[in-house]
Design a protein around this motif. Structure first.
Motif, PDB file in Angstrom:
ATOM      1  N   ARG A 128       0.843  -1.204   0.000  1.00 42.87           N
ATOM      2  CA  ARG A 128       0.000   0.000   0.000  1.00 42.87           C
ATOM      3  C   ARG A 128       0.881   1.258   0.000  1.00 42.87           C
ATOM      4  O   ARG A 128       0.649   2.190  -0.756  1.00 42.87           O
ATOM      5  N   LYS A 129       1.898   1.265   0.844  1.00 42.02           N
ATOM      6  CA  LYS A 129       2.793   2.424   0.938  1.00 42.02           C
ATOM      7  C   LYS A 129       3.534   2.643  -0.379  1.00 42.02           C
ATOM      8  O   LYS A 129       3.643   3.776  -0.858  1.00 42.02           O
ATOM      9  N   GLU A 130       4.034   1.569  -0.983  1.00 43.78           N
ATOM     10  CA  GLU A 130       4.740   1.679  -2.262  1.00 43.78           C
ATOM     11  C   GLU A 130       3.794   2.123  -3.374  1.00 43.78           C
ATOM     12  O   GLU A 130       4.170   2.915  -4.241  1.00 43.78           O
ATOM     13  N   GLY A 131       2.559   1.590  -3.365  1.00 43.42           N
ATOM     14  CA  GLY A 131       1.565   1.983  -4.363  1.00 43.42           C
ATOM     15  C   GLY A 131       1.233   3.465  -4.267  1.00 43.42           C
ATOM     16  O   GLY A 131       1.123   4.148  -5.283  1.00 43.42           O
ATOM     17  N   ALA A 132       1.084   3.946  -3.048  1.00 44.29           N
ATOM     18  CA  ALA A 132       0.816   5.368  -2.842  1.00 44.29           C
ATOM     19  C   ALA A 132       1.977   6.205  -3.364  1.00 44.29           C
ATOM     20  O   ALA A 132       1.779   7.192  -4.070  1.00 44.29           O
ATOM     21  N   TYR A 133       3.187   5.799  -3.033  1.00 45.35           N
ATOM     22  CA  TYR A 133       4.379   6.523  -3.489  1.00 45.35           C
ATOM     23  C   TYR A 133       4.466   6.491  -5.013  1.00 45.35           C
ATOM     24  O   TYR A 133       4.758   7.496  -5.650  1.00 45.35           O
ATOM     25  N   TYR A 134       4.191   5.335  -5.616  1.00 47.43           N
ATOM     26  CA  TYR A 134       4.236   5.175  -7.071  1.00 47.43           C
ATOM     27  C   TYR A 134       3.269   6.149  -7.748  1.00 47.43           C
ATOM     28  O   TYR A 134       3.570   6.718  -8.794  1.00 47.43           O
ATOM     29  N   CYS A 135       2.091   6.347  -7.126  1.00 47.31           N
ATOM     30  CA  CYS A 135       1.071   7.239  -7.685  1.00 47.31           C
ATOM     31  C   CYS A 135       1.246   8.683  -7.224  1.00 47.31           C
ATOM     32  O   CYS A 135       0.437   9.542  -7.583  1.00 47.31           O
TER      33      CYS A 135
ATOM     34  N   GLU B 194      -5.684   5.448  -0.466  1.00 49.84           N
ATOM     35  CA  GLU B 194      -6.816   4.628  -0.027  1.00 49.84           C
ATOM     36  C   GLU B 194      -8.149   5.235  -0.436  1.00 49.84           C
ATOM     37  O   GLU B 194      -9.072   4.525  -0.809  1.00 49.84           O
ATOM     38  N   GLY B 195      -8.251   6.563  -0.378  1.00 46.29           N
ATOM     39  CA  GLY B 195      -9.515   7.226  -0.683  1.00 46.29           C
ATOM     40  C   GLY B 195      -9.794   7.434  -2.154  1.00 46.29           C
ATOM     41  O   GLY B 195     -10.944   7.477  -2.561  1.00 46.29           O
ATOM     42  N   GLN B 196      -8.737   7.551  -2.971  1.00 48.44           N
ATOM     43  CA  GLN B 196      -8.924   7.901  -4.379  1.00 48.44           C
ATOM     44  C   GLN B 196      -8.695   6.759  -5.360  1.00 48.44           C
ATOM     45  O   GLN B 196      -9.269   6.763  -6.445  1.00 48.44           O
ATOM     46  N   CYS B 197      -7.863   5.825  -4.996  1.00 47.80           N
ATOM     47  CA  CYS B 197      -7.494   4.768  -5.944  1.00 47.80           C
ATOM     48  C   CYS B 197      -8.541   3.649  -5.936  1.00 47.80           C
ATOM     49  O   CYS B 197      -8.742   2.979  -4.921  1.00 47.80           O
TER      50      CYS B 197
ATOM     51  N   LEU C 128       0.882   9.897  -4.233  1.00 43.77           N
ATOM     52  CA  LEU C 128      -0.194  10.240  -3.304  1.00 43.77           C
ATOM     53  C   LEU C 128       0.241   9.885  -1.886  1.00 43.77           C
ATOM     54  O   LEU C 128       1.083   9.006  -1.692  1.00 43.77           O
ATOM     55  N   THR C 129      -0.374  10.535  -0.911  1.00 40.46           N
ATOM     56  CA  THR C 129      -0.169  10.097   0.459  1.00 40.46           C
ATOM     57  C   THR C 129      -0.909   8.777   0.627  1.00 40.46           C
ATOM     58  O   THR C 129      -1.797   8.438  -0.174  1.00 40.46           O
ATOM     59  N   ALA C 130      -0.577   8.045   1.663  1.00 39.24           N
ATOM     60  CA  ALA C 130      -1.254   6.761   1.898  1.00 39.24           C
ATOM     61  C   ALA C 130      -2.754   6.968   2.082  1.00 39.24           C
ATOM     62  O   ALA C 130      -3.570   6.193   1.575  1.00 39.24           O
ATOM     63  N   ALA C 131      -3.138   8.038   2.793  1.00 37.13           N
ATOM     64  CA  ALA C 131      -4.565   8.316   3.015  1.00 37.13           C
ATOM     65  C   ALA C 131      -5.274   8.640   1.706  1.00 37.13           C
ATOM     66  O   ALA C 131      -6.377   8.149   1.453  1.00 37.13           O
ATOM     67  N   LYS C 132      -4.658   9.457   0.859  1.00 36.63           N
ATOM     68  CA  LYS C 132      -5.268   9.790  -0.430  1.00 36.63           C
ATOM     69  C   LYS C 132      -5.323   8.568  -1.342  1.00 36.63           C
ATOM     70  O   LYS C 132      -6.277   8.380  -2.082  1.00 36.63           O
TER      71      LYS C 132
END
Length: 75
Positions: free
Chosen positions: A17-24, A32-35, A26-30
């Protein structure tokens, strides 16, 4: 004296999740909320995001116009 180094780096296809957020970017919270991409559940129960699915989502966010769309918007 110069040296040339040839490296072959294989990026991970599945991301946490953390790597996916970084890849996009986005913050981890964003993330989770946007993806809307669903993670792949591994046999161990770990949930990982497929880079290909993330790429497809990001590509879908891009606005594409053809000539007819532009002309219609000008009318």
């Amino acid at each position: 004296m110069a040296a040339t180094i040839s490296l072959s780096v294989k990026p991970f296809r599945l991301l946490t999740r953390k790597e996916g957020a970084y890849y996009c970017r986005l913050t981890a919270a964003k993330f989770e909320g946007q993806c809307p991409v669903h993670p792949v559940e591994m046999p161990s129960g770990e949930k990982l995001w497929d880079v290909r699915d993330l790429d497809a989502w990001i590509d879908g966010l891009k606005v594409r116009f053809n000539d007819d769309d532009i002309i219609a918007r000008l009318k």
